[in-house]
Design a protein around this motif. Structure first.
Motif, PDB file in Angstrom:
ATOM      1  N   PHE A   1     -16.837 -24.439  -4.320  1.00  0.00           N
ATOM      2  CA  PHE A   1     -16.910 -25.721  -4.492  1.00  0.00           C
ATOM      3  C   PHE A   1     -18.048 -26.351  -3.651  1.00  0.00           C
ATOM      4  O   PHE A   1     -18.700 -27.355  -3.740  1.00  0.00           O
ATOM      5  N   ALA A   2     -18.139 -25.937  -2.486  1.00  0.00           N
ATOM      6  CA  ALA A   2     -19.313 -26.527  -1.617  1.00  0.00           C
ATOM      7  C   ALA A   2     -20.467 -26.257  -2.000  1.00  0.00           C
ATOM      8  O   ALA A   2     -21.581 -27.153  -1.840  1.00  0.00           O
ATOM      9  N   LEU A   3     -20.929 -25.065  -2.783  1.00  0.00           N
ATOM     10  CA  LEU A   3     -22.081 -24.941  -3.363  1.00  0.00           C
ATOM     11  C   LEU A   3     -22.577 -26.007  -4.585  1.00  0.00           C
ATOM     12  O   LEU A   3     -23.910 -26.532  -4.369  1.00  0.00           O
ATOM     13  N   PHE A   4     -21.650 -26.572  -5.360  1.00  0.00           N
ATOM     14  CA  PHE A   4     -21.814 -27.480  -6.244  1.00  0.00           C
ATOM     15  C   PHE A   4     -22.181 -28.704  -5.526  1.00  0.00           C
ATOM     16  O   PHE A   4     -23.008 -29.492  -5.949  1.00  0.00           O
ATOM     17  N   HIS A   5     -21.393 -29.175  -4.451  1.00  0.00           N
ATOM     18  CA  HIS A   5     -21.783 -30.337  -3.753  1.00  0.00           C
ATOM     19  C   HIS A   5     -22.985 -30.319  -3.085  1.00  0.00           C
ATOM     20  O   HIS A   5     -23.655 -31.168  -3.274  1.00  0.00           O
ATOM     21  N   GLY A   6     -23.422 -29.194  -2.356  1.00  0.00           N
ATOM     22  CA  GLY A   6     -24.543 -28.916  -1.892  1.00  0.00           C
ATOM     23  C   GLY A   6     -25.758 -29.139  -3.030  1.00  0.00           C
ATOM     24  O   GLY A   6     -26.687 -29.984  -2.493  1.00  0.00           O
ATOM     25  N   HIS A   7     -25.645 -28.386  -3.911  1.00  0.00           N
ATOM     26  CA  HIS A   7     -26.779 -28.459  -4.654  1.00  0.00           C
ATOM     27  C   HIS A   7     -26.807 -29.781  -5.519  1.00  0.00           C
ATOM     28  O   HIS A   7     -28.100 -30.214  -5.565  1.00  0.00           O
ATOM     29  N   ALA A   8     -26.077 -30.398  -5.805  1.00  0.00           N
ATOM     30  CA  ALA A   8     -26.116 -31.894  -6.318  1.00  0.00           C
ATOM     31  C   ALA A   8     -26.770 -32.609  -5.401  1.00  0.00           C
ATOM     32  O   ALA A   8     -27.647 -33.387  -5.782  1.00  0.00           O
ATOM     33  N   HIS A   9     -26.520 -32.782  -4.162  1.00  0.00           N
ATOM     34  CA  HIS A   9     -27.144 -33.447  -3.053  1.00  0.00           C
ATOM     35  C   HIS A   9     -28.506 -32.749  -2.632  1.00  0.00           C
ATOM     36  O   HIS A   9     -29.485 -33.869  -2.410  1.00  0.00           O
ATOM     37  N   GLY A  10     -28.733 -31.462  -2.860  1.00  0.00           N
ATOM     38  CA  GLY A  10     -30.186 -31.269  -2.737  1.00  0.00           C
ATOM     39  C   GLY A  10     -31.037 -31.582  -3.637  1.00  0.00           C
ATOM     40  O   GLY A  10     -32.201 -31.994  -3.448  1.00  0.00           O
ATOM     41  N   THR A  11     -30.867 -31.587  -4.969  1.00  0.00           N
ATOM     42  CA  THR A  11     -31.533 -32.208  -6.076  1.00  0.00           C
ATOM     43  C   THR A  11     -31.867 -33.606  -6.170  1.00  0.00           C
ATOM     44  O   THR A  11     -32.836 -34.048  -6.392  1.00  0.00           O
ATOM     45  N   GLU A  12     -31.262 -34.550  -5.091  1.00  0.00           N
ATOM     46  CA  GLU A  12     -31.523 -35.885  -5.019  1.00  0.00           C
ATOM     47  C   GLU A  12     -32.430 -35.993  -4.063  1.00  0.00           C
ATOM     48  O   GLU A  12     -33.170 -37.208  -4.047  1.00  0.00           O
ATOM     49  N   VAL A  13     -33.036 -35.216  -3.258  1.00  0.00           N
ATOM     50  CA  VAL A  13     -33.798 -35.526  -2.393  1.00  0.00           C
ATOM     51  C   VAL A  13     -35.417 -35.546  -3.085  1.00  0.00           C
ATOM     52  O   VAL A  13     -35.716 -34.681  -3.622  1.00  0.00           O
ATOM     53  N   PRO A  14     -35.923 -36.468  -2.755  1.00  0.00           N
ATOM     54  CA  PRO A  14     -37.410 -36.902  -3.327  1.00  0.00           C
ATOM     55  C   PRO A  14     -38.360 -35.725  -2.877  1.00  0.00           C
ATOM     56  O   PRO A  14     -38.199 -35.104  -2.106  1.00  0.00           O
ATOM     57  N   GLU A  15     -39.499 -35.769  -4.021  1.00  0.00           N
ATOM     58  CA  GLU A  15     -40.380 -34.625  -3.819  1.00  0.00           C
ATOM     59  C   GLU A  15     -41.087 -34.720  -2.558  1.00  0.00           C
ATOM     60  O   GLU A  15     -41.534 -33.935  -1.768  1.00  0.00           O
ATOM     61  N   ASN A  16     -41.403 -35.902  -2.140  1.00  0.00           N
ATOM     62  CA  ASN A  16     -42.191 -36.124  -1.050  1.00  0.00           C
ATOM     63  C   ASN A  16     -41.493 -36.390   0.389  1.00  0.00           C
ATOM     64  O   ASN A  16     -41.852 -36.685   1.481  1.00  0.00           O
ATOM     65  N   ALA A  17     -40.244 -35.969   0.527  1.00  0.00           N
ATOM     66  CA  ALA A  17     -39.356 -35.876   1.569  1.00  0.00           C
ATOM     67  C   ALA A  17     -38.625 -34.495   2.009  1.00  0.00           C
ATOM     68  O   ALA A  17     -38.643 -33.646   0.846  1.00  0.00           O
ATOM     69  N   SER A  18     -38.650 -34.130   3.271  1.00  0.00           N
ATOM     70  CA  SER A  18     -38.235 -32.806   3.633  1.00  0.00           C
ATOM     71  C   SER A  18     -36.960 -32.609   3.138  1.00  0.00           C
ATOM     72  O   SER A  18     -36.407 -31.525   2.719  1.00  0.00           O
ATOM     73  N   GLY A  19     -36.015 -33.643   3.365  1.00  0.00           N
ATOM     74  CA  GLY A  19     -34.495 -33.563   2.838  1.00  0.00           C
ATOM     75  C   GLY A  19     -33.853 -33.185   4.072  1.00  0.00           C
ATOM     76  O   GLY A  19     -32.538 -33.118   4.188  1.00  0.00           O
ATOM     77  N   LEU A  20     -34.432 -32.671   5.181  1.00  0.00           N
ATOM     78  CA  LEU A  20     -33.772 -31.959   6.175  1.00  0.00           C
ATOM     79  C   LEU A  20     -32.753 -32.989   6.933  1.00  0.00           C
ATOM     80  O   LEU A  20     -31.679 -32.730   7.361  1.00  0.00           O
ATOM     81  N   GLU A  21     -33.448 -33.964   7.271  1.00  0.00           N
ATOM     82  CA  GLU A  21     -32.525 -35.190   7.994  1.00  0.00           C
ATOM     83  C   GLU A  21     -31.349 -35.517   7.007  1.00  0.00           C
ATOM     84  O   GLU A  21     -30.189 -35.688   7.719  1.00  0.00           O
TER      85      GLU A  21
END
Length: 197
Positions: free
Chosen positions: A127-147
């Motif tokens: 279940f954590a994989l699904f939650h994490g993947h959904a949020h990772g796909t939200e990160v804009p192309e021009n942002a690192s997303g790490l923060e």
């Protein structure tokens, strides 16, 4: 006392029902490039809050190593899923998996399912994989997303802690209250599936 076979059958039926209905509640929603946005996100959605607290409640009900292993597994695998999402690696059934997690984790608490720690890690990790993947796909192309992911991980750990503290604070004398909270989580999942929440 509910027979174990009835618990398993009910859980399986609800999981299949939830998996057949998309949630469509995540991709492209909200700002996703800062720590504060990531931290706020789990606190702004009913699906996030119920799942994260349910993991903590279930860990507290199980006790022992589960108290630290299950929340740690959720956060760790969620971050892996987020990285996969940011890299655009496809993961099937993400939205149905998120919806199923709300129902399933609620039922695991409500029915006080006593799995071995390793089996609980597997369920929680999926279940954590699904939650994490959904949020990772939200990160804009021009942002690192790490923060953003660091903020999301911190808020997730905090909500797990709330569930653990509530579960341990209620103790065995008030175990029914923790189980009632699990039932409420499952009801939220059904409400989301039916589109009434």
């Amino acid at each position: 006392m509910i027979p174990a076979s009835t618990k398993r059958t009910t859980l399986a039926a609800i999981l299949f029902l939830a998996a057949a209905m998309p949630a469509y509640a995540h991709v492209g929603v909200g700002a996703t490039s800062s720590f504060s946005a990531g931290f706020a996100h789990p606190l702004s959605g009913l699906d996030h809050m119920t799942v994260m607290i349910a993991v903590g409640l279930w860990a507290a009900l199980r006790g022992g190593k589960a108290i630290w292993a299950w929340p740690l597994a959720f956060v760790g695998v969620m971050l892996v899923g987020g990285a996969l999402g940011m890299l655009h690696v496809p993961v099937p059934f993400v939205e149905p998996g998120i919806l199923a997690s709300v129902v399933a984790l609620g039922l695991l608490v409500a029915l006080a399912i006593d799995l071995p720690v390793s089996a609980g890690i597997a369920v929680i990790g999926l279940f954590a994989l699904f939650h994490g993947h959904a949020h990772g796909t939200e990160v804009p192309e021009n942002a690192s997303g790490l923060e953003y992911m660091a903020g999301f991980a911190a808020a997730t750990a905090l909500l797990h802690g709330v569930g653990i503290a509530a579960g341990l604070g209620l103790g065995s004398r008030f175990r029914r209250l923790a189980r009632a909270a699990g039932a409420a989580c499952a009801a939220v999942g059904v409400g989301l599936a039916l589109g009434v929440l």
